[in-house]
Design a protein around this motif. Structure first.
Motif, PDB file in Angstrom:
ATOM      1  N   THR A  13      46.037  43.978 -23.661  1.00 10.78           N
ATOM      2  CA  THR A  13      47.056  43.677 -22.657  1.00 10.78           C
ATOM      3  C   THR A  13      47.432  42.196 -22.626  1.00 10.78           C
ATOM      4  O   THR A  13      48.479  41.832 -22.103  1.00 10.78           O
ATOM      5  CB  THR A  13      46.576  44.097 -21.253  1.00 10.78           C
ATOM      6  N   LYS A  20      46.355  55.575 -25.625  1.00  4.45           N
ATOM      7  CA  LYS A  20      47.204  55.934 -24.487  1.00  4.45           C
ATOM      8  C   LYS A  20      46.824  55.102 -23.259  1.00  4.45           C
ATOM      9  O   LYS A  20      47.686  54.625 -22.528  1.00  4.45           O
ATOM     10  CB  LYS A  20      47.076  57.421 -24.164  1.00  4.45           C
ATOM     11  N   ARG A  21      45.498  54.937 -23.030  1.00  3.40           N
ATOM     12  CA  ARG A  21      45.049  54.130 -21.898  1.00  3.40           C
ATOM     13  C   ARG A  21      45.468  52.672 -22.055  1.00  3.40           C
ATOM     14  O   ARG A  21      45.898  52.035 -21.093  1.00  3.40           O
ATOM     15  CB  ARG A  21      43.532  54.212 -21.732  1.00  3.40           C
ATOM     16  N   VAL A  22      45.357  52.125 -23.258  1.00 13.14           N
ATOM     17  CA  VAL A  22      45.762  50.737 -23.509  1.00 13.14           C
ATOM     18  C   VAL A  22      47.258  50.581 -23.274  1.00 13.14           C
ATOM     19  O   VAL A  22      47.702  49.612 -22.653  1.00 13.14           O
ATOM     20  CB  VAL A  22      45.372  50.296 -24.942  1.00 13.14           C
ATOM     21  N   ASP A  67      49.342  52.612 -13.203  1.00 11.83           N
ATOM     22  CA  ASP A  67      48.004  53.135 -12.900  1.00 11.83           C
ATOM     23  C   ASP A  67      47.990  54.639 -12.956  1.00 11.83           C
ATOM     24  O   ASP A  67      48.855  55.325 -12.625  1.00 11.83           O
ATOM     25  CB  ASP A  67      47.548  52.683 -11.530  1.00 11.83           C
ATOM     26  N   LYS A  85      49.150  52.387 -21.326  1.00 14.24           N
ATOM     27  CA  LYS A  85      49.408  52.518 -19.898  1.00 14.24           C
ATOM     28  C   LYS A  85      49.072  51.211 -19.174  1.00 14.24           C
ATOM     29  O   LYS A  85      49.814  50.754 -18.310  1.00 14.24           O
ATOM     30  CB  LYS A  85      48.575  53.666 -19.314  1.00 14.24           C
ATOM     31  N   LEU A  86      47.964  50.566 -19.552  1.00  9.56           N
ATOM     32  CA  LEU A  86      47.584  49.305 -18.933  1.00  9.56           C
ATOM     33  C   LEU A  86      48.575  48.190 -19.254  1.00  9.56           C
ATOM     34  O   LEU A  86      48.871  47.346 -18.411  1.00  9.56           O
ATOM     35  CB  LEU A  86      46.175  48.884 -19.389  1.00  9.56           C
ATOM     36  N   GLU A 121      43.307  59.007 -27.176  1.00 12.12           N
ATOM     37  CA  GLU A 121      43.111  58.823 -25.744  1.00 12.12           C
ATOM     38  C   GLU A 121      42.984  57.338 -25.402  1.00 12.12           C
ATOM     39  O   GLU A 121      43.559  56.861 -24.423  1.00 12.12           O
ATOM     40  CB  GLU A 121      41.868  59.573 -25.274  1.00 12.12           C
ATOM     41  N   PHE A 122      42.235  56.609 -26.208  1.00 15.58           N
ATOM     42  CA  PHE A 122      42.044  55.182 -25.976  1.00 15.58           C
ATOM     43  C   PHE A 122      43.375  54.430 -26.063  1.00 15.58           C
ATOM     44  O   PHE A 122      43.696  53.613 -25.206  1.00 15.58           O
ATOM     45  CB  PHE A 122      41.044  54.615 -26.985  1.00 15.58           C
TER      46      PHE A 122
END
Length: 71
Positions: free
Chosen positions: A35, A61-63, A71, A65-66, A58-59
């Motif tokens: 980020t 996608k989370r990165v 959130d 999103k951040l 999955e990882f």
């Protein structure tokens, strides 16, 4: 993905790499930008290649999103 002689998939350039660990598990290493704009490396270990790919998806996608600030 094409298969190599050792049975591991061959990824395109920039997609990461697979290796088989001494314990018999598969490790998938990728490069990504965090980020703060820093280049990072991350590895995912699992019993199968498909599970490694799922964990990496999955990882990432989370990165993503951040980095968008959602959130």
């Amino acid at each position: 993905m094409a298969k190599l002689k050792n049975g591991l998939p061959r990824a395109k350039k920039g997609e990461g790499s697979f290796r088989k660990t001494p314990t018999g598990k598969f490790e998938y290493r990728i490069k990504y930008t965090d980020t703060y704009g820093q280049k990072r490396a991350k590895s995912f270990t699992s019993q199968t290649v498909d599970e490694c790919l799922e964990k990496a998806e999955e990882f990432l996608k989370r990165v993503a999103k951040l980095s968008r600030g959602v959130d």
